[in-house]
Design an enzyme around this catalytic site. Structure first.
Site, short mmCIF file in Angstrom:
data_model
loop_
_atom_site.label_atom_id
_atom_site.label_comp_id
_atom_site.label_asym_id
_atom_site.label_seq_id
_atom_site.Cartn_x
_atom_site.Cartn_y
_atom_site.Cartn_z
N ILE A 9 -33.13 0.94 38.86
CA ILE A 9 -32.45 0.82 37.56
C ILE A 9 -32.65 -0.59 37.02
O ILE A 9 -32.30 -1.58 37.68
CB ILE A 9 -30.93 1.08 37.71
CG1 ILE A 9 -30.70 2.44 38.38
CG2 ILE A 9 -30.22 1.02 36.36
CD1 ILE A 9 -29.26 2.71 38.73
N ASN A 17 -33.38 1.02 31.75
CA ASN A 17 -32.17 0.87 30.93
C ASN A 17 -32.12 -0.46 30.19
O ASN A 17 -31.62 -0.53 29.05
CB ASN A 17 -30.94 1.00 31.85
CG ASN A 17 -29.71 0.37 31.26
OD1 ASN A 17 -29.07 0.93 30.37
ND2 ASN A 17 -29.37 -0.83 31.74
N TYR A 73 -35.76 -3.69 16.86
CA TYR A 73 -35.09 -2.73 17.75
C TYR A 73 -35.44 -1.28 17.40
O TYR A 73 -35.75 -0.48 18.28
CB TYR A 73 -33.58 -2.98 17.67
CG TYR A 73 -32.74 -2.21 18.66
CD1 TYR A 73 -32.79 -2.52 20.02
CD2 TYR A 73 -31.88 -1.20 18.25
CE1 TYR A 73 -32.00 -1.82 20.94
CE2 TYR A 73 -31.09 -0.51 19.15
CZ TYR A 73 -31.15 -0.83 20.50
OH TYR A 73 -30.37 -0.13 21.40
N LYS A 101 -37.51 1.06 20.09
CA LYS A 101 -36.89 2.30 20.60
C LYS A 101 -37.69 3.53 20.16
O LYS A 101 -37.81 4.50 20.92
CB LYS A 101 -35.42 2.39 20.15
CG LYS A 101 -34.52 1.37 20.83
CD LYS A 101 -34.51 1.53 22.34
CE LYS A 101 -33.52 0.61 23.04
NZ LYS A 101 -33.55 0.72 24.51
N THR A 122 -20.17 -2.59 25.07
CA THR A 122 -20.91 -3.46 26.00
C THR A 122 -21.22 -4.81 25.33
O THR A 122 -20.96 -5.00 24.13
CB THR A 122 -22.27 -2.83 26.39
OG1 THR A 122 -23.09 -2.83 25.22
CG2 THR A 122 -22.13 -1.43 26.95
N1 NAP Z 1 -24.40 -0.59 23.63
C1 NAP Z 1 -24.73 0.31 22.70
O1 NAP Z 1 -23.97 0.64 21.80
C2 NAP Z 1 -26.09 0.98 22.78
C3 NAP Z 1 -26.40 1.94 21.80
C4 NAP Z 1 -27.63 2.59 21.86
C5 NAP Z 1 -28.51 2.29 22.88
N2 NAP Z 1 -28.18 1.33 23.80
C6 NAP Z 1 -29.14 1.07 24.89
O2 NAP Z 1 -28.48 1.20 26.14
C7 NAP Z 1 -29.13 0.37 27.12
C8 NAP Z 1 -28.11 -0.48 27.83
O3 NAP Z 1 -27.50 -1.33 26.87
P1 NAP Z 1 -26.11 -2.07 27.13
O4 NAP Z 1 -25.33 -1.89 25.90
O5 NAP Z 1 -25.56 -1.70 28.46
O6 NAP Z 1 -26.65 -3.59 27.15
P2 NAP Z 1 -26.04 -4.91 27.81
O7 NAP Z 1 -24.62 -4.76 28.13
O8 NAP Z 1 -26.50 -6.00 26.91
O9 NAP Z 1 -26.85 -4.98 29.21
C9 NAP Z 1 -28.23 -5.16 29.16
C10 NAP Z 1 -28.79 -5.13 30.57
O10 NAP Z 1 -30.20 -5.37 30.47
C11 NAP Z 1 -30.55 -6.47 31.29
N3 NAP Z 1 -31.60 -7.25 30.66
C12 NAP Z 1 -31.67 -7.67 29.37
N4 NAP Z 1 -32.75 -8.43 29.20
C13 NAP Z 1 -33.38 -8.50 30.39
C14 NAP Z 1 -34.55 -9.16 30.85
N5 NAP Z 1 -35.30 -9.93 30.05
N6 NAP Z 1 -34.90 -9.01 32.15
C15 NAP Z 1 -34.14 -8.28 33.00
N7 NAP Z 1 -33.04 -7.62 32.62
C16 NAP Z 1 -32.65 -7.74 31.33
C17 NAP Z 1 -29.27 -7.29 31.43
O11 NAP Z 1 -29.30 -7.96 32.69
P3 NAP Z 1 -29.36 -9.55 32.88
O12 NAP Z 1 -28.72 -10.19 31.69
O13 NAP Z 1 -28.65 -9.77 34.17
O14 NAP Z 1 -30.82 -9.84 32.97
C18 NAP Z 1 -28.20 -6.21 31.45
O15 NAP Z 1 -28.00 -5.72 32.75
C19 NAP Z 1 -30.19 -0.42 26.35
O16 NAP Z 1 -31.43 0.21 26.48
C20 NAP Z 1 -29.71 -0.33 24.90
O17 NAP Z 1 -30.76 -0.50 23.99
C21 NAP Z 1 -27.01 0.66 23.77
#
Ligand code: NAP
Length: 252
Positions: free
Chosen positions: A6, A86, A153, A157, A190
């Site tokens: 993951i 993810n 973005y 996506k 998040t």
């Molecule tokens: N939140 C929403 O409303 C939403 C809506 C639609 C889709 N999504 C999608 O859902 C997924 C999860 O999003 P989330 O909201 O859980 O995001 P989040 O809370 O910002 O978490 C992002 C995760 O990605 C990791 N990450 C980011 N940049 C990285 C890098 N350069 N290298 C390694 N790891 C990296 C971060 O880990 P580290 O910082 O520890 O590296 C963190 O674990 C994403 O694909 C996002 O586009 C989210």
């Protein structure tokens, strides 16, 4: 033995998916820049393992090195491999014409190139070792509609959806039985949403709407959404190869 890899398991949706897969008795490998809290403990109580690999997914060489480390420690006995791409970033959030070239390049590396490279490497490894492979990538509603301020973005996506559909027809043509899908999780509470709310109206015209999602408690919690993703991922008999799954079809 079943393993799940993951990306972005340190927080947000990825953390929930990691926790839920561990609780289902699946070994989990997390890849992110920072270490998650508590997943090793959950693994212990579920009699499985959690391993964390530190990697910046914006750096293809680091992904290759991390892949090498993971593959070298795998012995016999891995029967199934689940990949959950993810990790993603939303920034730069701004109008096209105002962004730094280096920020755009990094965004595309994390959101598009890393999931492709991860799928490519781990699918090859699975096929060569006779391991059953199910690959998933988290997409977004932004893949299917333009959002002002999110040109990067929306584009990255959208690329995930087409990549998923294309890899699926390749695996079908070859009759491997391996499957890939994308999962659109809806809006969740998040860190990514915090970043979206911190944009100025000049950068992101819908910022007030996104602030109201938080105020009106319209953001879903990641354990609920992660549960839907884990159910789809592990229900292999009913999994549709190449499908773009939407959480709204599962949760009201
Ligand atoms: N939140 C929403 O409303 C939403 C809506 C639609 C889709 N999504 C999608 O859902 C997924 C999860 O999003 P989330 O909201 O859980 O995001 P989040 O809370 O910002 O978490 C992002 C995760 O990605 C990791 N990450 C980011 N940049 C990285 C890098 N350069 N290298 C390694 N790891 C990296 C971060 O880990 P580290 O910082 O520890 O590296 C963190 O674990 C994403 O694909 C996002 O586009 C989210």
């Amino acid at each position: 033995m079943k393993y799940a890899i993951i990306t972005g398991a340190s927080k947000g949706l990825g953390y929930s998916v990691a926790k839920l897969l561990l609780e289902k008795g699946i070994h989990v490998i997390g890849i992110s820049r920072t270490e998650p809290d508590g997943l090793k403990k959950i693994a212990e109580t579920s009699n499985v393992t959690f391993q964390q690999f530190q990697c910046d997914l914006g750096d293809v060489e680091e992904i290759e090195t991390t892949f090498g480390k993971i593959k070298s420690q795998w012995g016999e006995g891995v029967s199934d491999l689940y990949l959950v791409n993810n990790a993603a970033v939303v920034e730069p959030v701004d109008q096209a014409m105002n962004m730094k070239s280096s920020d755009l390049a990094y965004h595309v590396k994390v959101n598009t190139i890393a999931p492709m490279v991860m799928t490519n490497l781990f699918l090859r490894e699975a096929v060569s070792k006779g391991i059953r492979f199910i690959g998933s990538t988290v997409t977004s509603g932004a893949a299917e509609r333009p959002v002002s301020g999110w040109s990067a973005y929306c584009s990255t996506k959208a690329s995930i959806n087409m990549y998923t559909e294309t890899v699926a027809i390749e695996q079908d043509e070859k009759g491997t039985g391996n499957k890939v899908f994308a999962f659109s999780p809806g809006i969740m509470d998040t860190g990514m949403q915090e970043k979206i709310r911190s944009a100025s109206p000049d950068e992101f015209s819908a910022v007030e709407t996104f602030k109201s999602y938080k105020e009106n408690k319209a953001l879903k919690d990641t354990d609920t959404v992660g549960g839907v993703l884990v159910d789809i991922l592990t229900d292999e008999a009913n999994l549709e190869n190449g499908k773009i799954y939407h959480v709204k079809d599962y949760l009201s």
